[in-house]
Write a protein that holds these residues in place. Structure first.
Motif, PDB file in Angstrom:
ATOM      1  N   ALA A 288      -9.454  21.639  15.253  1.00  0.00           N
ATOM      2  CA  ALA A 288      -8.192  21.052  14.553  1.00  0.00           C
ATOM      3  C   ALA A 288      -8.282  19.603  14.820  1.00  0.00           C
ATOM      4  N   VAL A 289      -8.495  19.201  16.146  1.00  0.00           N
ATOM      5  CA  VAL A 289      -8.412  17.731  16.561  1.00  0.00           C
ATOM      6  C   VAL A 289      -9.905  17.142  16.072  1.00  0.00           C
ATOM      7  N   LEU A 290     -10.686  17.496  15.975  1.00  0.00           N
ATOM      8  CA  LEU A 290     -12.156  16.917  15.505  1.00  0.00           C
ATOM      9  C   LEU A 290     -12.233  16.853  13.925  1.00  0.00           C
ATOM     10  N   ILE A 291     -11.720  17.750  13.166  1.00  0.00           N
ATOM     11  CA  ILE A 291     -11.918  17.880  11.742  1.00  0.00           C
ATOM     12  C   ILE A 291     -10.617  16.959  11.394  1.00  0.00           C
ATOM     13  N   GLY A 292      -9.308  17.387  11.918  1.00  0.00           N
ATOM     14  CA  GLY A 292      -8.108  16.742  11.354  1.00  0.00           C
ATOM     15  C   GLY A 292      -8.104  15.217  11.465  1.00  0.00           C
ATOM     16  N   LEU A 293      -8.509  14.817  12.789  1.00  0.00           N
ATOM     17  CA  LEU A 293      -8.558  13.426  12.976  1.00  0.00           C
ATOM     18  C   LEU A 293      -9.823  12.465  12.245  1.00  0.00           C
ATOM     19  N   GLY A 294     -11.122  13.340  12.469  1.00  0.00           N
ATOM     20  CA  GLY A 294     -12.291  12.836  11.853  1.00  0.00           C
ATOM     21  C   GLY A 294     -12.236  12.968  10.406  1.00  0.00           C
ATOM     22  N   GLY A 295     -11.558  13.776  10.027  1.00  0.00           N
ATOM     23  CA  GLY A 295     -11.431  13.558   8.448  1.00  0.00           C
ATOM     24  C   GLY A 295     -10.568  12.580   8.041  1.00  0.00           C
ATOM     25  N   PHE A 296      -9.415  12.458   8.577  1.00  0.00           N
ATOM     26  CA  PHE A 296      -8.675  11.265   8.324  1.00  0.00           C
ATOM     27  C   PHE A 296      -9.244  10.050   8.405  1.00  0.00           C
TER      28      PHE A 296
END
Length: 309
Positions: A288-296
């Motif tokens: 969640a952190v990796l894809i959520g923040l990275g995607g943002f």
């Protein structure tokens, strides 16, 4: 001051402008000008998104209502579509291929229904993200607003749809002898983490889809493969017995499988810890952190290019 030209006309000479010799950048700084549509700083971008939170929520609700507005059964299709998919998968994988081995027969239908509904949440968020910019290009070109509002609002739309559908999941689960208990509360953090992951995924593919609209035609094949590799219809650990352990680990640790397993563990009495990979909550938070923040951040870096060209 004045001078006489050759034909006797009077010409007035003016002093040179004080802006003469200044570069474009210097002129912009002097008069407080900025590039139209330039990407704001990351902190400013987050602030702009927060300022438009009411638009994001209203847009997601409007899209949800309009999704089945042309169908006679309307919003019932939000639940009927994944239920029909689950029925088809049960007939093929449960009855014909016996994919439910290792799972108690009374638990297989809840196992399958949860898998279909939870995976559909991720699949729909991804597909909506791919189409977020090309499908709303008129809005993007007409108005100035943080473009991340669109993928985020589509992820919210899918979350609202899932929450409505969870009523059916609870009913099916209880129909097979799984009654509410404290572990059911684990559904809340699992869905929150999955929403963070889905939003990041929608942002990543939102940027990719804005540059390559044909990506939307390819994604159904990608998501179908992902579904078969995530244990929607079967237990990964049971189906891969005798295979190299790294294959089973790779499939169980993929984010779609992790979020499905967490919700199955929360709702199904017979689906115990032995069915979960080690450190499952750490992986759920990490994805969640990796894809959520990275995607943002990935989406924000191309902010000034959306809707151009």
């Amino acid at each position: 001051m004045s001078d006489t030209t050759q034909d006797g006309a009077l010409a007035t000479s003016r002093p040179l402008s004080e802006d003469a010799g200044l570069s474009s950048a210097e002129l912009a700084r002097k008069y407080g000008l900025s590039v139209s549509g330039a990407r704001p700083g990351l902190t400013q971008y987050v602030r702009e998104l927060w300022d438009r939170r009411h638009f994001i929520m209203a847009f997601s609700r409007a899209k949800l209502v309009a999704q089945y507005s042309q169908a006679k059964l309307g919003q019932i299709w939000q639940v009927a579509t994944p239920l029909l998919n689950a029925l088809v998968y049960y007939l093929i994988f449960g009855l014909i291929l016996n994919a439910g081995k290792g799972i108690h027969k009374d638990d297989y239908i809840p196992f399958l229904v949860i898998g279909v509904f939870v995976f559909t949440f991720t699949q729909s968020s991804l597909m909506a993200g791919v189409r977020a910019i090309p499908g709303n290009i008129g809005l993007v070109r007409a108005l100035h607003f943080p473009r991340a509002s669109l993928p985020i609002s589509f992820s919210l739309q899918q979350l609202q749809q899932l929450l409505f559908s969870m009523i059916v999941v609870f009913v099916v689960t209880m129909a097979f002898g799984n009654y509410p208990r404290l572990s059911w509360l684990l559904v809340i953090p699992a869905l929150v983490l999955q929403f963070g992951f889905n939003t990041g995924l929608a942002l990543i593919f939102g940027r990719m889809g804005s540059k390559t609209p044909d990506l939307a035609q390819l994604m159904p094949f990608v998501t179908r493969t992902w579904m078969y590799a995530s244990g929607v219809m079967f237990s990964i650990s049971e189906m891969l017995k005798g295979k190299p352990q790294w294959i089973s680990d790779a499939l169980q640790w993929n984010p779609a499988a992790i979020y499905m397993d967490l919700i199955r563990y929360a709702l199904i009495d017979g689906y115990g810890r032995e069915n979960l990979p080690p450190h499952v909550w750490a992986f759920a938070v990490g994805w969640a952190v990796l894809i959520g923040l990275g995607g943002f951040v990935y989406f924000w870096k191309a902010e000034e290019r959306y809707g151009r060209g």
